[in-house]
Design a protein around this motif. Structure first.
Motif, PDB file in Angstrom:
ATOM      1  N   PRO A   1       6.582  -3.466   5.681  1.00  0.00           N
ATOM      2  CA  PRO A   1       5.282  -2.809   5.481  1.00  0.00           C
ATOM      3  C   PRO A   1       4.204  -3.323   5.592  1.00  0.00           C
ATOM      4  CG  PRO A   1       7.008  -2.088   3.687  1.00  0.00           C
ATOM      5  CD  PRO A   1       7.639  -3.107   4.404  1.00  0.00           C
ATOM      6  N   GLU A   2       4.224  -4.978   5.163  1.00  0.00           N
ATOM      7  CA  GLU A   2       2.869  -5.517   5.240  1.00  0.00           C
ATOM      8  C   GLU A   2       2.691  -6.095   6.711  1.00  0.00           C
ATOM      9  OE1 GLU A   2       5.739  -6.417   3.189  1.00  0.00           O
ATOM     10  OE2 GLU A   2       4.902  -5.529   1.320  1.00  0.00           O
TER      11      GLU A   2
ATOM     12  N   ASP B   1       6.293   4.098  11.249  1.00  0.00           N
ATOM     13  CA  ASP B   1       6.562   3.405  10.416  1.00  0.00           C
ATOM     14  C   ASP B   1       8.238   3.055   9.863  1.00  0.00           C
ATOM     15  OD1 ASP B   1       3.814   2.807  10.077  1.00  0.00           O
ATOM     16  OD2 ASP B   1       3.641   3.475   7.777  1.00  0.00           O
TER      17      ASP B   1
ATOM     18  N   SER C   1       1.191  -2.833   8.149  1.00  0.00           N
ATOM     19  CA  SER C   1      -0.205  -2.686   7.834  1.00  0.00           C
ATOM     20  C   SER C   1      -1.379  -3.652   8.668  1.00  0.00           C
ATOM     21  CB  SER C   1      -0.347  -2.815   6.394  1.00  0.00           C
ATOM     22  OG  SER C   1       0.407  -1.853   5.640  1.00  0.00           O
ATOM     23  N   ALA C   2      -0.707  -4.751   8.862  1.00  0.00           N
ATOM     24  CA  ALA C   2      -1.312  -5.877   9.585  1.00  0.00           C
ATOM     25  C   ALA C   2      -1.736  -5.376  10.838  1.00  0.00           C
ATOM     26  CB  ALA C   2      -0.962  -7.021   9.210  1.00  0.00           C
ATOM     27  N   TRP C   3      -0.899  -4.909  11.538  1.00  0.00           N
ATOM     28  CA  TRP C   3      -0.939  -4.090  12.853  1.00  0.00           C
ATOM     29  C   TRP C   3      -1.884  -3.344  13.000  1.00  0.00           C
ATOM     30  CZ3 TRP C   3       4.892  -3.869  13.941  1.00  0.00           C
ATOM     31  CH2 TRP C   3       5.585  -5.079  14.176  1.00  0.00           C
ATOM     32  N   ARG C   4      -1.961  -2.391  11.952  1.00  0.00           N
ATOM     33  CA  ARG C   4      -2.740  -1.413  11.894  1.00  0.00           C
ATOM     34  C   ARG C   4      -4.197  -1.582  11.667  1.00  0.00           C
ATOM     35  NH1 ARG C   4       0.594   1.651   9.048  1.00  0.00           N
ATOM     36  NH2 ARG C   4       1.210   2.867  10.758  1.00  0.00           N
ATOM     37  N   GLU C   5      -4.412  -2.751  10.711  1.00  0.00           N
ATOM     38  CA  GLU C   5      -5.705  -3.233  10.576  1.00  0.00           C
ATOM     39  C   GLU C   5      -6.337  -3.946  11.912  1.00  0.00           C
ATOM     40  OE1 GLU C   5      -5.879  -5.802   6.978  1.00  0.00           O
ATOM     41  OE2 GLU C   5      -4.590  -4.348   6.094  1.00  0.00           O
TER      42      GLU C   5
END
Length: 151
Positions: A139-140, A129, A143-147
């Motif tokens: 950070p958004e 991160d 997070s989207a990549w992680r999802e």
């Protein structure tokens, strides 16, 4: 490790091993001869040195002023008082999954600037991160990549 190839050391080494006859053998007389015939000589030396207790051989070599040092295992080094205590070659750190772990300390010791171990190596992905954010991603986005399973 034994350094007995030099003209001055070779006779003393052959004598220590109990093989004075090696001194006058044409195959071993000069350094060049010993190098050329090392396929013959190396097993002979290995056979004779293996008959000695390590410390006894090292003492005899030292008395004869022949440079030598033991080849140490990892366990030998880890338990050697010189490396362990005098050189402070190991330190303990707290690993996030394993708890306290003994690791190799900084090998270089300096009088005015003493490097030190700051902690364990990072876990796989531990700083992702921070790296992504340093590259300008929010950070958004991360997070989207992680999802989506991208990271």
């Amino acid at each position: 490790m034994i350094s007995a190839g030099q003209a001055s050391a070779w006779p003393k080494f052959a004598h220590i091993l109990g093989h004075d006859e090696w001194i006058d053998m044409p195959e071993f007389q000069r350094v060049e001869d010993r190098v050329k015939n090392r396929v013959l000589l190396d097993p002979m030396i290995a056979e004779e040195t293996s008959k000695f207790e390590k410390n006894v051989l090292l003492e005899r070599l030292a008395e004869a002023k022949i440079a030598a040092a033991p080849v140490m295992t990892v366990a030998d080094v880890a338990n050697d008082p010189h490396f362990r205590d005098e050189r402070s070659m190991y330190t303990e750190v707290t690993h996030p999954q394993l708890g306290p772990v003994r690791i190799t300390n900084q090998a270089v010791k300096m009088s005015e600037t003493n490097p030190y171990v700051r902690g364990c190596a990072p876990l796989l992905g531990e700083h992702n991160d921070e790296v992504y954010q340093s590259l300008g991603f929010t950070p958004e986005e991360i997070s989207a990549w992680r999802e989506k399973g991208v990271i």
